[in-house]
Design a protein around this motif. Sequence first.
Motif, mmCIF file in Angstrom:
data_model
loop_
_atom_site.group_PDB
_atom_site.id
_atom_site.type_symbol
_atom_site.label_atom_id
_atom_site.label_comp_id
_atom_site.label_asym_id
_atom_site.label_seq_id
_atom_site.Cartn_x
_atom_site.Cartn_y
_atom_site.Cartn_z
ATOM 1 N N PHE A 82 0.874 -1.162 0.000
ATOM 2 C CA PHE A 82 0.000 0.000 0.000
ATOM 3 C C PHE A 82 0.913 1.214 0.000
ATOM 4 O O PHE A 82 1.564 1.505 0.988
ATOM 5 C CB PHE A 82 -0.905 0.000 1.238
ATOM 6 C CG PHE A 82 -1.808 1.185 1.321
ATOM 7 C CD1 PHE A 82 -2.998 1.198 0.618
ATOM 8 C CD2 PHE A 82 -1.466 2.285 2.095
ATOM 9 C CE1 PHE A 82 -3.844 2.296 0.689
ATOM 10 C CE2 PHE A 82 -2.298 3.382 2.172
ATOM 11 C CZ PHE A 82 -3.496 3.399 1.464
ATOM 12 N N ALA A 83 0.993 1.880 -1.149
ATOM 13 C CA ALA A 83 1.918 3.007 -1.295
ATOM 14 C C ALA A 83 1.275 4.135 -2.097
ATOM 15 O O ALA A 83 1.388 4.188 -3.320
ATOM 16 C CB ALA A 83 3.203 2.542 -1.961
ATOM 17 N N PRO A 84 0.580 5.067 -1.420
ATOM 18 C CA PRO A 84 -0.051 6.182 -2.129
ATOM 19 C C PRO A 84 0.957 7.057 -2.883
ATOM 20 O O PRO A 84 0.611 7.664 -3.897
ATOM 21 C CB PRO A 84 -0.724 6.989 -1.017
ATOM 22 C CG PRO A 84 -0.844 6.058 0.135
ATOM 23 C CD PRO A 84 0.272 5.080 0.005
ATOM 24 N N THR A 85 2.215 7.070 -2.447
ATOM 25 C CA THR A 85 3.223 7.897 -3.113
ATOM 26 C C THR A 85 3.572 7.381 -4.505
ATOM 27 O O THR A 85 4.130 8.120 -5.317
ATOM 28 C CB THR A 85 4.516 7.956 -2.273
ATOM 29 O OG1 THR A 85 4.961 6.623 -2.018
ATOM 30 C CG2 THR A 85 4.291 8.674 -0.966
ATOM 31 N N LEU A 86 3.256 6.113 -4.801
ATOM 32 C CA LEU A 86 3.565 5.530 -6.107
ATOM 33 C C LEU A 86 2.389 5.595 -7.085
ATOM 34 O O LEU A 86 2.511 5.177 -8.228
ATOM 35 C CB LEU A 86 3.991 4.062 -5.949
ATOM 36 C CG LEU A 86 5.204 3.788 -5.077
ATOM 37 C CD1 LEU A 86 5.452 2.291 -4.986
ATOM 38 C CD2 LEU A 86 6.430 4.496 -5.607
ATOM 39 N N GLU A 91 4.630 2.035 -14.041
ATOM 40 C CA GLU A 91 5.151 0.756 -13.551
ATOM 41 C C GLU A 91 6.651 0.642 -13.806
ATOM 42 O O GLU A 91 7.388 0.119 -12.973
ATOM 43 C CB GLU A 91 4.387 -0.403 -14.201
ATOM 44 C CG GLU A 91 2.950 -0.490 -13.719
ATOM 45 C CD GLU A 91 2.113 -1.521 -14.444
ATOM 46 O OE1 GLU A 91 2.600 -2.136 -15.421
ATOM 47 O OE2 GLU A 91 0.956 -1.723 -14.028
ATOM 48 N N ASP A 92 7.125 1.154 -14.952
ATOM 49 C CA ASP A 92 8.560 1.119 -15.267
ATOM 50 C C ASP A 92 9.369 1.966 -14.283
ATOM 51 O O ASP A 92 10.467 1.577 -13.887
ATOM 52 C CB ASP A 92 8.809 1.597 -16.699
ATOM 53 C CG ASP A 92 8.294 0.603 -17.735
ATOM 54 O OD1 ASP A 92 8.215 -0.602 -17.412
ATOM 55 O OD2 ASP A 92 7.979 1.034 -18.854
ATOM 56 N N LEU A 98 12.980 0.371 -7.543
ATOM 57 C CA LEU A 98 13.024 -0.688 -6.534
ATOM 58 C C LEU A 98 13.827 -1.914 -6.955
ATOM 59 O O LEU A 98 13.898 -2.900 -6.222
ATOM 60 C CB LEU A 98 11.587 -1.124 -6.187
ATOM 61 C CG LEU A 98 10.674 -0.054 -5.608
ATOM 62 C CD1 LEU A 98 9.261 -0.603 -5.428
ATOM 63 C CD2 LEU A 98 11.210 0.486 -4.300
ATOM 64 N N LYS A 99 14.477 -1.861 -8.125
ATOM 65 C CA LYS A 99 15.195 -3.050 -8.628
ATOM 66 C C LYS A 99 16.351 -3.471 -7.730
ATOM 67 O O LYS A 99 16.663 -4.649 -7.644
ATOM 68 C CB LYS A 99 15.669 -2.839 -10.061
ATOM 69 C CG LYS A 99 16.721 -1.788 -10.250
ATOM 70 C CD LYS A 99 17.058 -1.631 -11.709
ATOM 71 C CE LYS A 99 18.001 -0.451 -11.893
ATOM 72 N NZ LYS A 99 18.181 -0.118 -13.289
ATOM 73 N N ASP A 100 16.974 -2.532 -7.009
ATOM 74 C CA ASP A 100 18.076 -2.887 -6.116
ATOM 75 C C ASP A 100 17.591 -3.670 -4.884
ATOM 76 O O ASP A 100 18.387 -4.251 -4.158
ATOM 77 C CB ASP A 100 18.845 -1.636 -5.684
ATOM 78 C CG ASP A 100 17.991 -0.635 -4.938
ATOM 79 O OD1 ASP A 100 16.775 -0.569 -5.213
ATOM 80 O OD2 ASP A 100 18.536 0.087 -4.080
#
Length: 195
Positions: A82-86, A91-92, A98-100
């Motif tokens: 749950f992340a309203p900031t995103l 999606e890319d 967040l890939k790291d």
Amino acid sequence: MKSKVENKPIQNYNIFLVAKALEAISSDPTLKTSFTRDGNLLVLTKNEAQANKFLKTTFLSGVCEIECSLHKTLNTIKGVIFAPTLRDLSEDEIIDGLKDQGVVSCKKITKFIDNESKNTPLHILDFNLYKLPNEIKIGFINCKIEPYIPNPIQCKKCLKLGHTRKYCNGTENCDICASTIHEHITFLQKTLKQQ
């Protein structure tokens, strides 16, 4: 781990030779090794270094030529955040940020409001990990991760869960009253007369 010899999976070779060949690849024992339905091997390794040793191997000593690859579904796990900031990021952009932390894909959960698809603050993340982490860091915010549980499959014929109409052996049931199938028109006419 798959045999390159046509029509002869690893299961058809001497199991003792296969076990010795696996030990020769990595002296550290694997967490689990089992045969798949097609007779080849599924190897659960302890860590990435051990997995890389198996992935580089092309020959099981004294057995046969092999091809090793990562399993398509067992090496990823899904979680929901749950992340309203995103909400307004693509999606890319989310995957890139967040890939790291092991994120390999992202799917935004949307809902229809006034016949228009709107983004919600919920996101389904795929991690290239064996175990789901408890939380993820989004910028400077720690965000809790819940396991992703997909909606169950329901048969449109018998109305039971876990299979589809194509694989159903049950009797057809009415999707209104759940009894054996009958004419909907008769059922609707009776209910309209009672009102």
